[in-house]
Design an enzyme around this catalytic site. Structure first.
Site, PDB file in Angstrom:
ATOM      1  N   TYR A  29     -51.363  27.089   4.068  1.00  0.00           N
ATOM      2  CA  TYR A  29     -52.403  26.148   4.479  1.00  0.00           C
ATOM      3  C   TYR A  29     -52.080  24.795   3.837  1.00  0.00           C
ATOM      4  O   TYR A  29     -52.865  24.211   3.104  1.00  0.00           O
ATOM      5  CB  TYR A  29     -53.808  26.649   4.089  1.00  0.00           C
ATOM      6  N   HIS A  74     -48.966  19.721  -1.369  1.00  0.00           N
ATOM      7  CA  HIS A  74     -47.791  20.601  -1.295  1.00  0.00           C
ATOM      8  C   HIS A  74     -46.555  19.802  -0.869  1.00  0.00           C
ATOM      9  O   HIS A  74     -45.463  19.977  -1.415  1.00  0.00           O
ATOM     10  CB  HIS A  74     -48.013  21.707  -0.256  1.00  0.00           C
TER      11      HIS A  74
HETATM   12  P1  AMP Z   1     -51.369  26.803  -3.797  1.00  0.00           P
HETATM   13  O1  AMP Z   1     -50.885  26.871  -2.392  1.00  0.00           O
HETATM   14  O2  AMP Z   1     -52.779  26.312  -3.938  1.00  0.00           O
HETATM   15  O3  AMP Z   1     -51.084  28.041  -4.585  1.00  0.00           O
HETATM   16  O4  AMP Z   1     -50.521  25.656  -4.502  1.00  0.00           O
HETATM   17  C1  AMP Z   1     -49.104  25.686  -4.467  1.00  0.00           C
HETATM   18  C2  AMP Z   1     -48.580  24.584  -5.350  1.00  0.00           C
HETATM   19  O5  AMP Z   1     -49.073  23.327  -4.906  1.00  0.00           O
HETATM   20  C3  AMP Z   1     -49.041  24.732  -6.817  1.00  0.00           C
HETATM   21  O6  AMP Z   1     -47.968  24.374  -7.676  1.00  0.00           O
HETATM   22  C4  AMP Z   1     -50.179  23.739  -6.891  1.00  0.00           C
HETATM   23  O7  AMP Z   1     -50.392  23.247  -8.203  1.00  0.00           O
HETATM   24  C5  AMP Z   1     -49.688  22.641  -5.975  1.00  0.00           C
HETATM   25  N1  AMP Z   1     -50.793  21.814  -5.503  1.00  0.00           N
HETATM   26  C6  AMP Z   1     -51.960  22.244  -4.958  1.00  0.00           C
HETATM   27  N2  AMP Z   1     -52.772  21.195  -4.697  1.00  0.00           N
HETATM   28  C7  AMP Z   1     -52.102  20.084  -5.095  1.00  0.00           C
HETATM   29  C8  AMP Z   1     -52.407  18.679  -5.098  1.00  0.00           C
HETATM   30  N3  AMP Z   1     -53.576  18.217  -4.649  1.00  0.00           N
HETATM   31  N4  AMP Z   1     -51.479  17.828  -5.593  1.00  0.00           N
HETATM   32  C9  AMP Z   1     -50.291  18.289  -6.052  1.00  0.00           C
HETATM   33  N5  AMP Z   1     -49.937  19.591  -6.078  1.00  0.00           N
HETATM   34  C10 AMP Z   1     -50.836  20.472  -5.610  1.00  0.00           C
END
Ligand code: AMP
Length: 273
Positions: A23, A28
């Site tokens: 998503y 990301h």
């Molecule tokens: P997730 O899909 O939420 O597990 O996140 C995957 C990666 O994206 C993790 O390393 C998160 O810390 C990073 N991430 C999620 N949201 C953000 C954001 N707003 N800014 C930068 N990195 C993010």
């Protein structure tokens, strides 16, 4: 994935890796660009999408975690991702699976206290993904600050030959950190979600004039969050960004993290004050 990765290793091709739960949003994608910069145009950038069941608690949002693989593919293609790795549960956790990776110190407080088995799932799946993708560099977001610290510790402790990079949080124009879970918010909750960023800003302003007792700031942030009808504070913590040790006196450079429920949706944010 293993066959591809071993081939790259043999050919000396640098591999950058961004693990996600899909998503995808601009946060990301900023990690993807960061990985590309580090491995160059001849390197390979791999994104994984895997909604990892072992990092969700029994009452959490695993089944309804948002998914849109077609859109994720489009964003990855546009961002120049070389390989999108989307393993299945049966591949990641075959029948009889019984091995876990546990970080025992940094995982105790904050997210670990609110979500007791969460980091065990994260460290386990990231270890598995590291072994499958064999990255030279893996990029994580500062939005999940404690997670990034735990991954760095695990990588050091278990001698993974991976450089772990922590990239800045990407935000909406009003300051809300981008998150796949923002999709759950009703219009009023979305409006009130800026309370996380405002709380960080409030603390930052408070310490600009000199050190402040953590108890005082906790009280102020608690009162501020209580003014938003849909918001319920889960935790606020002030701590040393390197060791994650709690701070009793908060000053410039202290890290602040908080988790707030907006209705049933739990959002997190953090900042260096
Ligand atoms: P997730 O899909 O939420 O597990 O996140 C995957 C990666 O994206 C993790 O390393 C998160 O810390 C990073 N991430 C999620 N949201 C953000 C954001 N707003 N800014 C930068 N990195 C993010």
């Amino acid at each position: 994935m293993k066959r591809l990765a071993s081939g790259w290793k043999v050919s000396g091709i640098a591999v950058g890796f961004v693990p996600t739960m899909g998503y995808l949003h601009a946060g990301h994608i900023s990690l993807v660009h960061n990985a590309r910069q580090r491995v160059g145009s001849k390197g390979q950038v791999v994104v994984s999408i895997y909604v990892n069941p072992t990092q969700f608690g029994p009452t959490e949002d695993l089944a309804k975690y948002p998914r849109d693989l077609a859109h994720d593919k489009k964003l990855c293609r546009e961002a120049g991702v070389d390989v999108l790795f989307v393993p299945s549960n049966a591949q990641m956790y075959p029948e009889g699976y019984s091995t876990y990776v546990i970080e025992e110190h940094l995982s105790q407080a904050m997210e670990g206290a609110s979500r007791p088995t969460h980091f065990r799932g994260v460290t386990t799946v990231v270890s598995k993904l590291f072994n499958l993708v064999l990255p030279d560099v893996a990029v994580f977001g500062a939005k999940d600050f404690q997670q990034a610290a735990i991954i760095q510790r695990m990588t050091r402790d278990l001698n993974f030959p991976v450089k772990v990079v922590v990239a800045p949080t990407v935000r909406e124009p009003d300051g809300l950190a981008l998150s796949s879970r923002n999709k759950y918010l009703s219009p009023i909750q979305r409006e009130q979600a800026v309370i996380l960023r405002q709380s960080l800003q409030h603390a930052r302003n408070a310490v600009a004039g000199g050190p402040v007792q953590a108890t005082r700031l906790l009280d102020e942030v608690g009162k501020r969050i209580a003014t938003a009808s849909e918001a319920r504070l889960d935790y606020v913590e002030f701590f040393n960004p390197k060791t994650l040790e709690p701070a009793t006196v908060v000053k410039r450079g202290t890290q602040m993290a908080l988790a707030v429920f907006l209705g049933k949706t739990r959002l997190i944010d953090n900042a260096t004050l």
